[in-house]
Motif scaffolding. Structure first.
Motif, PDB file in Angstrom:
ATOM      1  N   SER A  59      34.887 -17.543   4.427  1.00  0.00           N
ATOM      2  CA  SER A  59      36.339 -17.359   4.422  1.00  0.00           C
ATOM      3  C   SER A  59      37.023 -18.243   3.382  1.00  0.00           C
ATOM      4  O   SER A  59      38.078 -17.893   2.858  1.00  0.00           O
ATOM      5  CB  SER A  59      36.919 -17.673   5.801  1.00  0.00           C
ATOM      6  N   ARG A  60      36.445 -19.405   3.128  1.00  0.00           N
ATOM      7  CA  ARG A  60      37.017 -20.339   2.161  1.00  0.00           C
ATOM      8  C   ARG A  60      36.117 -20.432   0.935  1.00  0.00           C
ATOM      9  O   ARG A  60      34.896 -20.526   1.045  1.00  0.00           O
ATOM     10  CB  ARG A  60      37.175 -21.731   2.782  1.00  0.00           C
ATOM     11  N   CYS A  61      36.720 -20.434  -0.210  1.00  0.00           N
ATOM     12  CA  CYS A  61      35.964 -20.573  -1.441  1.00  0.00           C
ATOM     13  C   CYS A  61      35.298 -21.950  -1.472  1.00  0.00           C
ATOM     14  O   CYS A  61      35.945 -22.968  -1.205  1.00  0.00           O
ATOM     15  CB  CYS A  61      36.904 -20.413  -2.634  1.00  0.00           C
ATOM     16  N   GLY A  66      28.474 -27.238  -2.840  1.00  0.00           N
ATOM     17  CA  GLY A  66      29.248 -28.284  -3.477  1.00  0.00           C
ATOM     18  C   GLY A  66      30.076 -27.757  -4.625  1.00  0.00           C
ATOM     19  O   GLY A  66      30.012 -26.571  -4.987  1.00  0.00           O
ATOM     20  N   ALA A  67      30.837 -28.651  -5.248  1.00  0.00           N
ATOM     21  CA  ALA A  67      31.716 -28.249  -6.342  1.00  0.00           C
ATOM     22  C   ALA A  67      30.939 -27.730  -7.541  1.00  0.00           C
ATOM     23  O   ALA A  67      31.470 -26.955  -8.345  1.00  0.00           O
ATOM     24  CB  ALA A  67      32.596 -29.428  -6.770  1.00  0.00           C
ATOM     25  N   LEU A  88      41.896 -15.545  -3.027  1.00  0.00           N
ATOM     26  CA  LEU A  88      41.171 -16.779  -2.747  1.00  0.00           C
ATOM     27  C   LEU A  88      41.408 -17.782  -3.869  1.00  0.00           C
ATOM     28  O   LEU A  88      41.462 -17.429  -5.048  1.00  0.00           O
ATOM     29  CB  LEU A  88      39.674 -16.504  -2.606  1.00  0.00           C
ATOM     30  N   THR A  89      41.542 -19.046  -3.478  1.00  0.00           N
ATOM     31  CA  THR A  89      41.724 -20.136  -4.428  1.00  0.00           C
ATOM     32  C   THR A  89      40.436 -20.938  -4.494  1.00  0.00           C
ATOM     33  O   THR A  89      39.918 -21.392  -3.467  1.00  0.00           O
ATOM     34  CB  THR A  89      42.888 -21.046  -4.001  1.00  0.00           C
ATOM     35  N   CYS A  90      39.902 -21.084  -5.696  1.00  0.00           N
ATOM     36  CA  CYS A  90      38.596 -21.710  -5.876  1.00  0.00           C
ATOM     37  C   CYS A  90      38.689 -22.842  -6.894  1.00  0.00           C
ATOM     38  O   CYS A  90      39.382 -22.719  -7.906  1.00  0.00           O
ATOM     39  CB  CYS A  90      37.574 -20.681  -6.360  1.00  0.00           C
ATOM     40  N   ARG A  91      37.968 -23.922  -6.626  1.00  0.00           N
ATOM     41  CA  ARG A  91      37.881 -25.047  -7.551  1.00  0.00           C
ATOM     42  C   ARG A  91      36.419 -25.421  -7.723  1.00  0.00           C
ATOM     43  O   ARG A  91      35.691 -25.535  -6.737  1.00  0.00           O
ATOM     44  CB  ARG A  91      38.682 -26.248  -7.038  1.00  0.00           C
ATOM     45  N   THR A  92      36.013 -25.628  -8.964  1.00  0.00           N
ATOM     46  CA  THR A  92      34.610 -25.915  -9.222  1.00  0.00           C
ATOM     47  C   THR A  92      34.462 -26.720 -10.502  1.00  0.00           C
ATOM     48  O   THR A  92      35.367 -26.725 -11.354  1.00  0.00           O
ATOM     49  CB  THR A  92      33.803 -24.608  -9.333  1.00  0.00           C
ATOM     50  N   ILE A  93      33.330 -27.397 -10.627  1.00  0.00           N
ATOM     51  CA  ILE A  93      32.969 -28.027 -11.891  1.00  0.00           C
ATOM     52  C   ILE A  93      31.849 -27.235 -12.575  1.00  0.00           C
ATOM     53  O   ILE A  93      31.405 -27.592 -13.658  1.00  0.00           O
ATOM     54  CB  ILE A  93      32.555 -29.498 -11.717  1.00  0.00           C
ATOM     55  N   ALA A  94      31.382 -26.174 -11.904  1.00  0.00           N
ATOM     56  CA  ALA A  94      30.351 -25.322 -12.509  1.00  0.00           C
ATOM     57  C   ALA A  94      30.943 -24.553 -13.678  1.00  0.00           C
ATOM     58  O   ALA A  94      32.132 -24.229 -13.684  1.00  0.00           O
ATOM     59  CB  ALA A  94      29.782 -24.359 -11.475  1.00  0.00           C
ATOM     60  N   ARG A  95      30.118 -24.230 -14.649  1.00  0.00           N
ATOM     61  CA  ARG A  95      30.603 -23.509 -15.822  1.00  0.00           C
ATOM     62  C   ARG A  95      30.414 -22.009 -15.709  1.00  0.00           C
ATOM     63  O   ARG A  95      30.690 -21.259 -16.652  1.00  0.00           O
ATOM     64  CB  ARG A  95      29.906 -24.037 -17.085  1.00  0.00           C
ATOM     65  N   PRO A 241      33.402 -31.889 -15.450  1.00  0.00           N
ATOM     66  CA  PRO A 241      32.740 -32.870 -14.584  1.00  0.00           C
ATOM     67  C   PRO A 241      33.044 -34.276 -15.033  1.00  0.00           C
ATOM     68  O   PRO A 241      33.203 -34.562 -16.228  1.00  0.00           O
ATOM     69  CB  PRO A 241      31.251 -32.542 -14.748  1.00  0.00           C
ATOM     70  N   HIS A 242      33.156 -35.195 -14.044  1.00  0.00           N
ATOM     71  CA  HIS A 242      33.428 -36.602 -14.355  1.00  0.00           C
ATOM     72  C   HIS A 242      32.118 -37.322 -14.589  1.00  0.00           C
ATOM     73  O   HIS A 242      31.146 -37.149 -13.863  1.00  0.00           O
ATOM     74  CB  HIS A 242      34.182 -37.270 -13.199  1.00  0.00           C
TER      75      HIS A 242
END
Length: 244
Positions: A59-61, A66-67, A88-95, A241-242
């Motif tokens: 249900s949630r992105c 993990g990110a 849906l709202t999604c946040r990621t560090i994947a490319r 990514p940090h």
């Protein structure tokens, strides 16, 4: 047919008895088939693990990963069995992200002959050993149709080639009741493995590479439901990514 989850899964529905002059993004996956199969399996595992009757799962992105996603690929939630629009709202560090462009989630059951598939002119049950051959036949017979329409950032058309994920075992949520359809958890109990089902994903997946920033992917599954509006809008923020 059986829990041939027509991912109208990705609209995920179950089989039982995806711009003129716009550039096209094809489903090109690193390491070709092995990567495509593995990612399709992982995305389907997340869908079944978190499916509780809603038409998008998880249900949630980002739920269940993990990110950075899985092996560097962020697995977007997928359409699950029934129609309806979703944003849906999604946040990621994947490319890159994995997008489902329609297909079937085929799962085992012991409800033969009520649940069966005509393979080679003979009705066969949805047993583990039959799932991959059933998917091969679905693809060969053209039952998948075309990938559903999808775009990246309003202009780039997404497409994909059909794939058979290969057989894997998926964890099934205790509340995995398809509205008006099968109780997948009850199927798992009936085959003697509560909470687990032999599964094959059979359909279209595409890996989309994204630069850091804001992106929008729109997937229109409406054609899988006779025109009932089923448009999934993914608003995706890709963070760099940090490094410590």
């Amino acid at each position: 047919m059986s829990a041939m989850s027509a991912c109208p899964t990705a609209a995920a529905a179950t089989i039982r008895s995806a711009t003129p002059d716009a550039p096209t993004a094809t489903a090109t996956l690193p390491n070709a088939r092995a990567s495509a199969h593995r990612l399709a399996q992982q995305q389907t595992k997340l869908m079944l693990k978190f499916y509780e009757g809603q038409n998008v799962s998880p249900s949630r992105c980002g739920q269940g990963q993990g990110a950075a996603g899985v092996a560097g690929v962020f697995l977007l939630p997928v359409l699950s069995f029934t129609p309806g629009d979703r944003t849906l709202t999604c946040r990621t560090i994947a490319r890159s992200v994995l997008v489902d462009l329609g297909g079937f989630v085929i799962t085992q059951d012991n409800r033969f002959p009520d649940s069966s598939y005509p393979l080679g002119g003979v009705l066969v049950p949805f047993t583990a050993e039959n799932l991959e051959p059933i998917c091969d036949d679905v693809i060969a017979q053209g039952f998948l149709g075309d990938p559903v329409p999808a775009t990246l950032d309003g202009y780039r058309t997404l497409t994909a080639s059909a794939l058979n994920s290969g057989l894997f075992t998926a964890r099934v949520n205790r509340h995995a009741q398809i509205p008006g359809g099968a109780d997948l958890y009850a199927d798992s109990v009936a085959v003697g493995h509560p909470g687990q089902l032999a599964t094959v994903y059979c359909g279209y997946k595409t890996q989309v590479f994204l630069r850091p920033g804001q992106h929008q992917i729109v997937v229109d599954y409406s054609g899988l439901f006779g025109g009932t509006s089923t448009v999934f809008t993914y608003n995706i923020t890709v963070h760099a990514p940090h490094h410590s």
